[in-house]
Design a protein around this motif. Structure first.
Motif, PDB file in Angstrom:
ATOM      1  N   LYS A   1       0.832  -1.202   0.000  1.00 47.09           N
ATOM      2  CA  LYS A   1       0.000   0.000   0.000  1.00 47.09           C
ATOM      3  C   LYS A   1       0.870   1.256   0.000  1.00 47.09           C
ATOM      4  CE  LYS A   1      -3.671   2.308   2.609  1.00 47.09           C
ATOM      5  NZ  LYS A   1      -4.554   2.251   3.812  1.00 47.09           N
ATOM      6  N   GLU A   2       1.973   1.218   0.747  1.00 45.12           N
ATOM      7  CA  GLU A   2       2.867   2.374   0.812  1.00 45.12           C
ATOM      8  C   GLU A   2       3.511   2.639  -0.540  1.00 45.12           C
ATOM      9  OE1 GLU A   2       6.496   3.963   3.664  1.00 45.12           O
ATOM     10  OE2 GLU A   2       6.553   1.888   2.939  1.00 45.12           O
ATOM     11  N   THR A   3       3.903   1.562  -1.242  1.00 45.25           N
ATOM     12  CA  THR A   3       4.518   1.721  -2.553  1.00 45.25           C
ATOM     13  C   THR A   3       3.534   2.280  -3.563  1.00 45.25           C
ATOM     14  OG1 THR A   3       6.038  -0.125  -2.110  1.00 45.25           O
ATOM     15  CG2 THR A   3       5.723   0.514  -4.407  1.00 45.25           C
ATOM     16  N   LYS A   4       2.304   1.784  -3.505  1.00 47.02           N
ATOM     17  CA  LYS A   4       1.269   2.294  -4.413  1.00 47.02           C
ATOM     18  C   LYS A   4       1.023   3.783  -4.168  1.00 47.02           C
ATOM     19  CE  LYS A   4      -1.249  -2.082  -4.981  1.00 47.02           C
ATOM     20  NZ  LYS A   4      -2.524  -2.789  -4.716  1.00 47.02           N
ATOM     21  N   LEU A   5       0.975   4.160  -2.893  1.00 47.39           N
ATOM     22  CA  LEU A   5       0.742   5.559  -2.553  1.00 47.39           C
ATOM     23  C   LEU A   5       1.928   6.418  -2.995  1.00 47.39           C
ATOM     24  CD1 LEU A   5      -1.256   7.480  -1.218  1.00 47.39           C
ATOM     25  CD2 LEU A   5      -0.096   7.083   0.972  1.00 47.39           C
ATOM     26  N   THR A   6       3.126   5.881  -2.840  1.00 46.35           N
ATOM     27  CA  THR A   6       4.329   6.602  -3.276  1.00 46.35           C
ATOM     28  C   THR A   6       4.283   6.867  -4.778  1.00 46.35           C
ATOM     29  OG1 THR A   6       5.650   5.578  -1.522  1.00 46.35           O
ATOM     30  CG2 THR A   6       6.844   6.538  -3.376  1.00 46.35           C
ATOM     31  N   LEU A   7       3.948   5.828  -5.551  1.00 42.60           N
ATOM     32  CA  LEU A   7       3.861   5.974  -7.005  1.00 42.60           C
ATOM     33  C   LEU A   7       2.752   6.939  -7.401  1.00 42.60           C
ATOM     34  CD1 LEU A   7       4.376   2.242  -8.086  1.00 42.60           C
ATOM     35  CD2 LEU A   7       6.021   4.124  -8.261  1.00 42.60           C
ATOM     36  N   LEU A   8       1.647   6.916  -6.661  1.00 36.08           N
ATOM     37  CA  LEU A   8       0.551   7.839  -6.944  1.00 36.08           C
ATOM     38  C   LEU A   8       0.976   9.279  -6.709  1.00 36.08           C
ATOM     39  CD1 LEU A   8      -2.437   8.365  -7.633  1.00 36.08           C
ATOM     40  CD2 LEU A   8      -2.952   8.089  -5.178  1.00 36.08           C
ATOM     41  N   TYR A   9       1.627   9.528  -5.572  1.00 40.26           N
ATOM     42  CA  TYR A   9       2.095  10.874  -5.267  1.00 40.26           C
ATOM     43  C   TYR A   9       3.112  11.359  -6.296  1.00 40.26           C
ATOM     44  CZ  TYR A   9      -0.137  10.974  -0.637  1.00 40.26           C
ATOM     45  OH  TYR A   9      -1.047  10.993   0.393  1.00 40.26           O
ATOM     46  N   ILE A  10       4.026  10.482  -6.690  1.00 47.00           N
ATOM     47  CA  ILE A  10       5.027  10.847  -7.690  1.00 47.00           C
ATOM     48  C   ILE A  10       4.362  11.203  -9.012  1.00 47.00           C
ATOM     49  CG2 ILE A  10       6.875   9.922  -9.149  1.00 47.00           C
ATOM     50  CD1 ILE A  10       7.917   8.417  -6.708  1.00 47.00           C
ATOM     51  N   SER A  11       3.379  10.394  -9.415  1.00 44.68           N
ATOM     52  CA  SER A  11       2.694  10.624 -10.688  1.00 44.68           C
ATOM     53  C   SER A  11       1.942  11.948 -10.689  1.00 44.68           C
ATOM     54  CB  SER A  11       1.719   9.479 -10.974  1.00 44.68           C
ATOM     55  OG  SER A  11       2.402   8.245 -11.061  1.00 44.68           O
ATOM     56  N   ILE A  12       1.207  12.212  -9.604  1.00 48.93           N
ATOM     57  CA  ILE A  12       0.431  13.451  -9.525  1.00 48.93           C
ATOM     58  C   ILE A  12       1.368  14.666  -9.511  1.00 48.93           C
ATOM     59  CG2 ILE A  12      -1.137  14.815  -8.100  1.00 48.93           C
ATOM     60  CD1 ILE A  12      -2.373  12.190  -7.130  1.00 48.93           C
ATOM     61  N   ALA A  13       2.412  14.598  -8.687  1.00 47.13           N
ATOM     62  CA  ALA A  13       3.352  15.725  -8.587  1.00 47.13           C
ATOM     63  C   ALA A  13       4.064  15.966  -9.916  1.00 47.13           C
ATOM     64  CB  ALA A  13       4.369  15.461  -7.477  1.00 47.13           C
ATOM     65  N   PHE A  14       4.435  14.886 -10.597  1.00 42.05           N
ATOM     66  CA  PHE A  14       5.108  15.007 -11.887  1.00 42.05           C
ATOM     67  C   PHE A  14       4.199  15.671 -12.915  1.00 42.05           C
ATOM     68  CE2 PHE A  14       6.393  13.463 -16.072  1.00 42.05           C
ATOM     69  CZ  PHE A  14       7.750  13.718 -16.062  1.00 42.05           C
ATOM     70  N   LEU A  15       2.944  15.211 -12.996  1.00 41.74           N
ATOM     71  CA  LEU A  15       1.996  15.786 -13.947  1.00 41.74           C
ATOM     72  C   LEU A  15       1.683  17.237 -13.606  1.00 41.74           C
ATOM     73  CD1 LEU A  15      -0.451  12.754 -14.395  1.00 41.74           C
ATOM     74  CD2 LEU A  15       1.251  13.607 -16.026  1.00 41.74           C
ATOM     75  N   PHE A  16       1.625  17.552 -12.310  1.00 41.94           N
ATOM     76  CA  PHE A  16       1.402  18.932 -11.879  1.00 41.94           C
ATOM     77  C   PHE A  16       2.543  19.823 -12.357  1.00 41.94           C
ATOM     78  CE2 PHE A  16       2.326  22.202  -8.641  1.00 41.94           C
ATOM     79  CZ  PHE A  16       1.149  22.935  -8.708  1.00 41.94           C
ATOM     80  N   SER A  17       3.763  19.355 -12.182  1.00 46.25           N
ATOM     81  CA  SER A  17       4.939  20.115 -12.603  1.00 46.25           C
ATOM     82  C   SER A  17       4.933  20.340 -14.111  1.00 46.25           C
ATOM     83  CB  SER A  17       6.213  19.378 -12.182  1.00 46.25           C
ATOM     84  OG  SER A  17       7.369  20.029 -12.662  1.00 46.25           O
ATOM     85  N   VAL A  18       4.636  19.286 -14.858  1.00 49.04           N
ATOM     86  CA  VAL A  18       4.587  19.394 -16.313  1.00 49.04           C
ATOM     87  C   VAL A  18       3.477  20.351 -16.739  1.00 49.04           C
ATOM     88  CG1 VAL A  18       4.075  18.137 -18.444  1.00 49.04           C
ATOM     89  CG2 VAL A  18       5.601  17.124 -16.739  1.00 49.04           C
TER      90      VAL A  18
END
Length: 722
Positions: free
Chosen positions: A5-22
């Motif tokens: 669950k922690e890994t999934k949440l980590t990947l979700l946060y990374i994806s959202i933050a990356f798309l936000f930055s882009v």
């Protein structure tokens, strides 16, 4: 593969933050999507001068242009001799690689690559937070860091430069060091060393920050963890990766030592190996470039003195570079966090974070380098961005843990507070409408020049335009964004700001001596490295070759009929209208006595596009008033007649018409009204007679010295005839 669950949440946060930055970086594209002057070949142009330097290298790598010269290195096959094309730079090589594997145009890749590479900053920030068991802190910190003022400014779409990974790589280094010390896993030994190798390949000036990390880890180990052999392995591998030798030599050393350290039977030798690595670091000159790089930013000087030979003095270019100047505290705070309040809270948060997790003290090198901006120039602020972003994110998440236990309340609070710290940065992005380096009409001139000039020809202009000219016209330049020391700027400044007869001679001299110096350095490379032979500046060498021991006497001789070097190539003068605003800066580099360093009287030059006409008076701003009735000019309390009034205007056929009215020969001040540009110029007589004003503004050129090549309202290009 089953993910926790922690890994999934980590990947979700990374994806959202990356798309936000882009997404935030795409705002610029949206704002100028229909603005034709920013397009060339149906694509947006980039918006940083230095980007054209790397674009030139990538272009040459892709084209694989061959020369008739014998290549001493592999990359010599891709460009002409002495053109300074950076085909061996990391940015150029990575761009060329992406161009070969991606189905996009070269122009699209150099435009958008900063968007995606810089947005990778969110990954190490969130992974650092994961190690500290606070993913929400990492998510909020990643959102803020990815769009903070200084980070956005230097990584926005079109900002094609090393900055797109210059903060990502040290943040990855910080992450790998933290995870290494926290987990003692061998893989982080290798990851840390490899990141240093990549960082040095990408940005050769990274050694100061790498050394700072090494020193802090050593301090951390000796104070809190001195018996842990793992830390000494980490330090040794870092030091081997930091040696001041070629990366292809360091890489096998690092890999070999990594496999040695994996075997515990070698643990008893670790301290000896660490000592050996430190000795090797200093023997290879590892510390020398650290001081050499930092010294000019901390101890700037107005004049560079070259001690060899005549001991000539030149104006120090660093004093004209904005990024090396001191900045106000508000600017300093805004560039790091977006707002002064956010900055203060971020600093408090970092102190608390380091207190709760002392491993975060390892972030001090980045924080310290960022704070150096307050005394050494705004360019450094970007290094503090990820650290203080984590600081305020920790303050938010940890503070809310003390306030409420309700998860729903905390999440809502995260959204509200995070929005509050992001909004100033988003507003900055919306207002930061940076133009492209050149406009379409200017690039069309360079594109046409490419069909006229040879690749061995030189274009003389100010260093601000050097890289774009080399990229679009595929020619050589005397100065550019990397080659602009006082000694090389002097002759170019002289050419642009002196009368045509002597500036034309200096142009031929400087070009031929530049090529002569390239050849001399190549033939005497080893002797120069051993300091057995000195390489003098072009001006000093000219002085010696023409039999003078005083450079002022040599410069005076240019007014006579001296014998010039044999012509080996053509020379073009590129004179843009945009140089009008920096003319005083251009002039300052040749406005001094090279023998003594004494500055001459500052020339008078004033340009304005904001004026008001009323009752026969033209208010030019800054307490300057032109009286059209009696042809007088009032500057403050001083009123005087003007020498001449000149008006320029383009007719329907785009031919320049010049009307000049001589008024008072006793006066030293002239006024030029450029009607089509809505511009008034006020200047003294030496400035009026300068090559730039005569050729660009008035199109009055000596046909024995110059011939017109390309004339447009924005740019004039002349060819030297001597």
């Amino acid at each position: 593969m089953n993910l926790t669950k922690e890994t999934k949440l980590t990947l979700l946060y990374i994806s959202i933050a990356f798309l936000f930055s882009v997404g935030m970086r795409m705002i610029w594209i949206y704002q100028f999507s229909g603005y034709e002057p920013f397009f060339f070949n149906d694509q947006f142009m980039i918006n940083t001068n230095d980007g054209y330097y790397f674009a030139e290298g990538a272009r040459d790598l892709i084209s694989g242009t061959s020369t008739n010269h014998v290549a001493e290195k592999f990359y010599d096959r891709f460009h002409q001799l002495n053109d300074l094309s950076p085909v061996n730079s990391a940015v150029s090589q990575l761009t060329a690689f992406f161009t070969t594997i991606l189905p996009f145009s070269f122009e699209s890749i150099i435009l958008y690559i900063p968007v995606f590479l810089s947005s990778l900053i969110v990954i190490p920030i969130i992974l650092i937070a994961k190690n500290l068991k606070n993913l929400e802190m990492g998510f909020i910190g990643a959102l803020l860091a990815s769009i903070a003022w200084s980070y956005y400014n230097r990584t926005m779409v079109g900002y094609y430069d090393t900055d797109m990974l210059n903060i990502v790589l040290p943040t990855v280094l910080l992450w790998s060091i933290i995870w290494a010390i926290q987990t003692y896993e061998n893989k982080y030994l290798l990851i840390t060393a490899l990141d240093i190798l990549v960082y040095r390949w990408w940005y050769p000036q990274s050694y100061a920050l790498e050394f700072a990390f090494f020193g802090l880890i050593l301090f951390y180990t000796l104070v809190w963890d001195r018996k842990n052999i793992y830390n000494y392995k980490l330090l040794a591998l870092m030091m081997f990766a930091m040696l001041n030798i070629d990366g292809f030599i360091r890489l096998p050393i690092v890999i070999f030592m990594y496999y040695i350290f994996k075997d515990e039977k070698f643990n008893k030798y670790v301290l000896y190996i660490l000592g050996l690595s430190i000795i090797a670091f200093f023997i290879t000159g590892g510390f020398n470039p650290i001081w050499d790089r930092l010294q000019p930013y901390v101890f700037g000087n107005n004049v560079d003195k070259l001690n060899a030979g005549l001991g000539l003095h030149f104006y120090a270019v660093l004093q004209t570079v904005r990024e090396a100047g001191k900045i106000p505290f508000e600017t300093f705070a805004n560039r790091i966090s977006g707002h002064t309040v956010t900055f203060i809270l971020s600093f408090i948060g970092y102190v608390w974070l380091a207190y709760k997790h002392r491993i975060m003290l390892l972030a001090l090198p980045m924080l310290g380098l960022g704070f150096l901006a307050y005394v050494g120039g705004l360019r450094f602020t970007v290094y503090a961005v990820p650290v203080l972003a984590l600081g305020i994110a920790f303050l938010i998440t940890e503070g809310l843990r003390y306030i409420t236990d309700k998860k729903s309340v905390r999440i809502l609070s995260y959204v509200i507070i995070a929005s509050a710290i992001l909004i100033p940065n988003i507003k900055h992005i919306e207002s930061y409408r940076v133009p492209t380096v050149f406009k379409k009409e200017e690039v069309k001139v360079l594109d046409k020049l490419k069909t006229i000039a040879s690749r061995e020809d030189y274009v003389v202009t100010w260093w601000d335009y050097g890289y774009p000219i080399r990229y679009y016209s595929d020619v050589k330049t005397l100065v550019d964004g990397g080659k602009h020391s006082g000694s090389v700027n002097f002759p170019v400044s002289f050419i642009l700001t002196k009368p045509q007869d002597i500036s034309s001679k200096m142009a031929r001299l400087d070009v031929e001596y530049t090529e002569k110096t390239f050849k001399f350095k190549k033939e005497n490379l080893e002797a120069i490295k051993a300091k057995k032979i000195k390489v003098f500046s072009n001006i000093e060498q000219m002085t010696k070759d023409y039999g003078f021991d005083n450079t002022n006497d040599f410069l005076f001789s240019l007014e006579t009929d001296i014998k010039l070097p044999k012509k080996t190539r053509d020379i073009y003068l590129y004179l843009p209208y945009r140089m009008m605003d920096i003319y005083p800066t251009v002039k300052v580099f040749s406005n001094l006595d090279l023998m003594s360093g004494q500055k001459y009287k500052h020339p008078f030059f004033y340009v304005t596009r904001n004026f008001k006409k009323q009752n026969g008076l033209i208010y030019l701003g800054n307490n300057i008033i032109l009286n059209l009735k009696d042809s007088t000019l009032q500057i403050g309390d001083n009123k005087q007649h003007i020498r001449r009034f000149t008006a320029t205007e383009y007719d329907n056929k785009q031919k320049l018409k010049v009307q000049e009215k001589l008024i008072n020969f006793a006066s030293d001040i002239s006024v030029i009204y450029m009607k089509n540009y809505n511009t008034f110029l006020v200047m003294d007589e030496p400035t009026y007679n300068s090559t730039y004003i005569q050729l660009m503004v008035l199109e009055k050129y000596d046909k024995k010295l110059f011939e017109e090549v390309i004339f447009t309202p924005l740019v004039k290009v002349y060819k030297l005839k001597i």
